[in-house]
Design an enzyme around this catalytic site. Structure first.
Site, PDB file in Angstrom:
ATOM      1  N   GLY A  77       7.486  39.834  48.194  1.00 22.86           N
ATOM      2  CA  GLY A  77       6.925  39.943  49.538  1.00 22.86           C
ATOM      3  C   GLY A  77       5.866  38.881  49.768  1.00 22.86           C
ATOM      4  O   GLY A  77       6.168  37.724  50.066  1.00 22.86           O
ATOM      5  N   GLY A  78       4.610  39.272  49.589  1.00 21.21           N
ATOM      6  CA  GLY A  78       3.472  38.403  49.906  1.00 21.21           C
ATOM      7  C   GLY A  78       3.591  36.979  49.374  1.00 21.21           C
ATOM      8  O   GLY A  78       3.350  36.014  50.107  1.00 21.21           O
ATOM      9  N   GLU A  95      11.900  48.657  43.327  1.00 25.67           N
ATOM     10  CA  GLU A  95      10.547  48.386  43.819  1.00 25.67           C
ATOM     11  C   GLU A  95       9.714  49.661  43.797  1.00 25.67           C
ATOM     12  O   GLU A  95       9.810  50.487  44.711  1.00 25.67           O
ATOM     13  CB  GLU A  95      10.619  47.876  45.270  1.00 25.67           C
ATOM     14  CG  GLU A  95      11.414  46.597  45.420  1.00 25.67           C
ATOM     15  CD  GLU A  95      10.972  45.817  46.641  1.00 25.67           C
ATOM     16  OE1 GLU A  95      10.651  44.643  46.473  1.00 25.67           O
ATOM     17  OE2 GLU A  95      10.924  46.388  47.747  1.00 25.67           O
ATOM     18  N   HIS A 151      14.643  49.215  52.389  1.00 25.59           N
ATOM     19  CA  HIS A 151      13.309  48.882  51.878  1.00 25.59           C
ATOM     20  C   HIS A 151      12.404  50.105  52.064  1.00 25.59           C
ATOM     21  O   HIS A 151      12.544  50.843  53.046  1.00 25.59           O
ATOM     22  CB  HIS A 151      12.748  47.670  52.644  1.00 25.59           C
ATOM     23  CG  HIS A 151      11.513  47.114  52.009  1.00 25.59           C
ATOM     24  ND1 HIS A 151      10.278  47.690  52.178  1.00 25.59           N
ATOM     25  CD2 HIS A 151      11.327  46.049  51.174  1.00 25.59           C
ATOM     26  CE1 HIS A 151       9.386  46.995  51.488  1.00 25.59           C
ATOM     27  NE2 HIS A 151       9.996  45.999  50.868  1.00 25.59           N
ATOM     28  N   GLY A 207       2.814  45.294  47.658  1.00 23.56           N
ATOM     29  CA  GLY A 207       1.695  44.828  48.480  1.00 23.56           C
ATOM     30  C   GLY A 207       0.335  45.308  47.989  1.00 23.56           C
ATOM     31  O   GLY A 207      -0.667  45.204  48.690  1.00 23.56           O
ATOM     32  N   ASN A 231      10.970  38.344  50.829  1.00 24.94           N
ATOM     33  CA  ASN A 231      11.012  39.281  51.959  1.00 24.94           C
ATOM     34  C   ASN A 231       9.801  38.977  52.825  1.00 24.94           C
ATOM     35  O   ASN A 231       8.679  39.296  52.453  1.00 24.94           O
ATOM     36  CB  ASN A 231      10.962  40.723  51.433  1.00 24.94           C
ATOM     37  CG  ASN A 231      10.821  41.725  52.559  1.00 24.94           C
ATOM     38  OD1 ASN A 231      11.057  41.408  53.726  1.00 24.94           O
ATOM     39  ND2 ASN A 231      10.424  42.947  52.232  1.00 24.94           N
ATOM     40  N   TRP A 232      10.074  38.326  53.941  1.00 28.36           N
ATOM     41  CA  TRP A 232       8.953  37.883  54.787  1.00 28.36           C
ATOM     42  C   TRP A 232       8.315  39.037  55.560  1.00 28.36           C
ATOM     43  O   TRP A 232       7.258  38.879  56.142  1.00 28.36           O
ATOM     44  CB  TRP A 232       9.436  36.817  55.773  1.00 28.36           C
ATOM     45  CG  TRP A 232       9.748  35.483  55.150  1.00 28.36           C
ATOM     46  CD1 TRP A 232       9.834  35.184  53.812  1.00 28.36           C
ATOM     47  CD2 TRP A 232       9.997  34.248  55.853  1.00 28.36           C
ATOM     48  NE1 TRP A 232      10.123  33.857  53.646  1.00 28.36           N
ATOM     49  CE2 TRP A 232      10.239  33.255  54.878  1.00 28.36           C
ATOM     50  CE3 TRP A 232      10.048  33.898  57.201  1.00 28.36           C
ATOM     51  CZ2 TRP A 232      10.516  31.927  55.222  1.00 28.36           C
ATOM     52  CZ3 TRP A 232      10.328  32.581  57.542  1.00 28.36           C
ATOM     53  CH2 TRP A 232      10.550  31.616  56.556  1.00 28.36           C
ATOM     54  N   LYS A 233       8.988  40.164  55.623  1.00 26.23           N
ATOM     55  CA  LYS A 233       8.504  41.325  56.387  1.00 26.23           C
ATOM     56  C   LYS A 233       8.261  40.914  57.846  1.00 26.23           C
ATOM     57  O   LYS A 233       8.980  40.072  58.361  1.00 26.23           O
ATOM     58  CB  LYS A 233       7.258  41.919  55.743  1.00 26.23           C
ATOM     59  CG  LYS A 233       7.426  42.160  54.254  1.00 26.23           C
ATOM     60  CD  LYS A 233       6.370  43.052  53.702  1.00 26.23           C
ATOM     61  CE  LYS A 233       6.472  43.081  52.195  1.00 26.23           C
ATOM     62  NZ  LYS A 233       5.869  44.257  51.593  1.00 26.23           N
ATOM     63  N   GLU A 267       9.525  50.407  53.103  1.00 28.97           N
ATOM     64  CA  GLU A 267       8.797  50.439  54.382  1.00 28.97           C
ATOM     65  C   GLU A 267       9.682  50.989  55.489  1.00 28.97           C
ATOM     66  O   GLU A 267       9.226  51.684  56.396  1.00 28.97           O
ATOM     67  CB  GLU A 267       8.272  49.034  54.715  1.00 28.97           C
ATOM     68  CG  GLU A 267       7.100  48.664  53.806  1.00 28.97           C
ATOM     69  CD  GLU A 267       6.938  47.187  53.544  1.00 28.97           C
ATOM     70  OE1 GLU A 267       7.507  46.355  54.274  1.00 28.97           O
ATOM     71  OE2 GLU A 267       6.221  46.850  52.581  1.00 28.97           O
ATOM     72  N   SER A 295       4.577  43.103  44.069  1.00 32.12           N
ATOM     73  CA  SER A 295       3.475  42.201  43.720  1.00 32.12           C
ATOM     74  C   SER A 295       3.833  41.159  42.657  1.00 32.12           C
ATOM     75  O   SER A 295       2.989  40.789  41.843  1.00 32.12           O
ATOM     76  CB  SER A 295       2.246  43.006  43.287  1.00 32.12           C
ATOM     77  OG  SER A 295       1.813  43.850  44.327  1.00 32.12           O
TER      78      SER A 295
HETATM   79  C1  PEP Z   1       8.524  43.659  49.093  1.00 33.59           C
HETATM   80  O1  PEP Z   1       8.181  43.641  50.253  1.00 33.59           O
HETATM   81  O2  PEP Z   1       9.709  43.892  48.823  1.00 33.59           O
HETATM   82  C2  PEP Z   1       7.512  43.396  48.057  1.00 33.59           C
HETATM   83  C3  PEP Z   1       7.845  43.529  46.802  1.00 33.59           C
HETATM   84  O3  PEP Z   1       6.276  43.003  48.475  1.00 33.59           O
HETATM   85  P1  PEP Z   1       5.069  42.408  47.557  1.00 33.59           P
HETATM   86  O4  PEP Z   1       5.673  41.354  46.676  1.00 33.59           O
HETATM   87  O5  PEP Z   1       4.091  41.867  48.538  1.00 33.59           O
HETATM   88  O6  PEP Z   1       4.539  43.550  46.752  1.00 33.59           O
END
Ligand code: PEP
Length: 249
Positions: free
Chosen positions: A234-235, A167, A95, A173, A10-12, A97, A213
């Site tokens: 994500g990251g 999640e 998501h 994050g 997930n590039w956000k 966010e 994460s």
């Molecule tokens: C996400 O954005 O779905 C996510 C899990 O981010 P991260 O891996 O950065 O926690």
């Protein structure tokens, strides 16, 4: 039958179109595998160049969001058939966010789930509790509600094709990964919830990812759990680490 793993990035809100193409070129050889489905969920403006850059590779492209209407006066939104026409196969829905910053409700997400299936897109429906909910001991009450409303009116055959991403909000994050026990416990409960809504066959077919994460060090222990069918990342999906996560074995 064993469920095939699905590992999605997930590039956000990261990567301009030219940066996106450069990242695909960098990651393409690193994420090559026949053992899992690999998906890059990218910002709307990156979809067309990323689909082009992924041609001939094992990477499928996903969107990070989608609206539930077909077309019309919804300034700034993206319609399902726009995604399909551009070559998108997956769409992240709900998501945390989007729920937190853009006020998306379980009912909105349910409408989007219906639209995704109508258009042949595979939804990756996110759910997960806040730290406060976990500390209050209401994690599963909260997630069951998200899943039950999200899947309301979705048929068993559709649900079998869906992906759920568990999640925990406190792990997104933050660098705090849920322990493998915590992640497995909730993913197993989500599968039990799907069995209650539908039946055992649907519960056995649906794929449930863990997200929060995930990194190359935590992925192997997470992905080996009985009810965890891969990850939403994500990251770490924006760097070479994603290749190590995809090839976690
Ligand atoms: C996400 O954005 O779905 C996510 C899990 O981010 P991260 O891996 O950065 O926690």
């Amino acid at each position: 039958m064993a469920r095939r793993k699905i590992i999605a990035g997930n590039w956000k809100m990261n990567m301009t179109p030219s940066q996106a193409v450069a990242l695909v070129e960098e990651l393409k050889p690193l994420v090559a595998t026949e053992d899992a489905d690999v998906v890059f969920c990218v910002p709307a403006i990156d979809i067309v160049p990323v689909v082009e850059a992924c041609k001939g590779s094992n990477i499928e492209v996903g969107a990070e969001n989608m609206y539930f209407e077909e077309k019309g006066a919804y300034t700034g939104e993206i319609a399902p058939d726009m995604l399909v026409d551009a070559g998108v196969k997956y769409v992240i829905l709900g998501h945390s966010e989007r729920r937190e910053y853009f006020g998306e409700t379980d009912k909105d997400i349910n409408k989007k789930m219906h639209k995704a299936f109508e258009h042949g897109l595979t939804p990756i429906m996110c759910c997960g509790e806040s730290l406060e909910q976990r500390e209050l001991g209401v994690t599963m009450d909260f997630i069951r509600q998200q899943v039950k409303i999200g899947f309301s009116g979705i048929t068993a055959d559709q649900a079998k094709e869906a992906v759920i991403a568990y999640e925990p909000i406190w792990a997104i994050g933050t660098g705090k990964t849920a322990t493998t026990e915590q992640a497995q416990e909730v993913c197993a409960d989500i599968r039990a919830c799907i069995a209650e809504i539908y039946d055992e066959a649907t519960a056995a077919a649906i794929r449930i990812q863990y997200g929060g994460s995930v990194n190359p060090a935590t992925a192997p222990d997470l992905f080996v759990q009985a009810d965890i069918d891969g990850g939403l990342v994500g990251g770490a999906s924006l760097k070479a680490d994603f290749g190590k996560i995809v090839n976690w074995k």
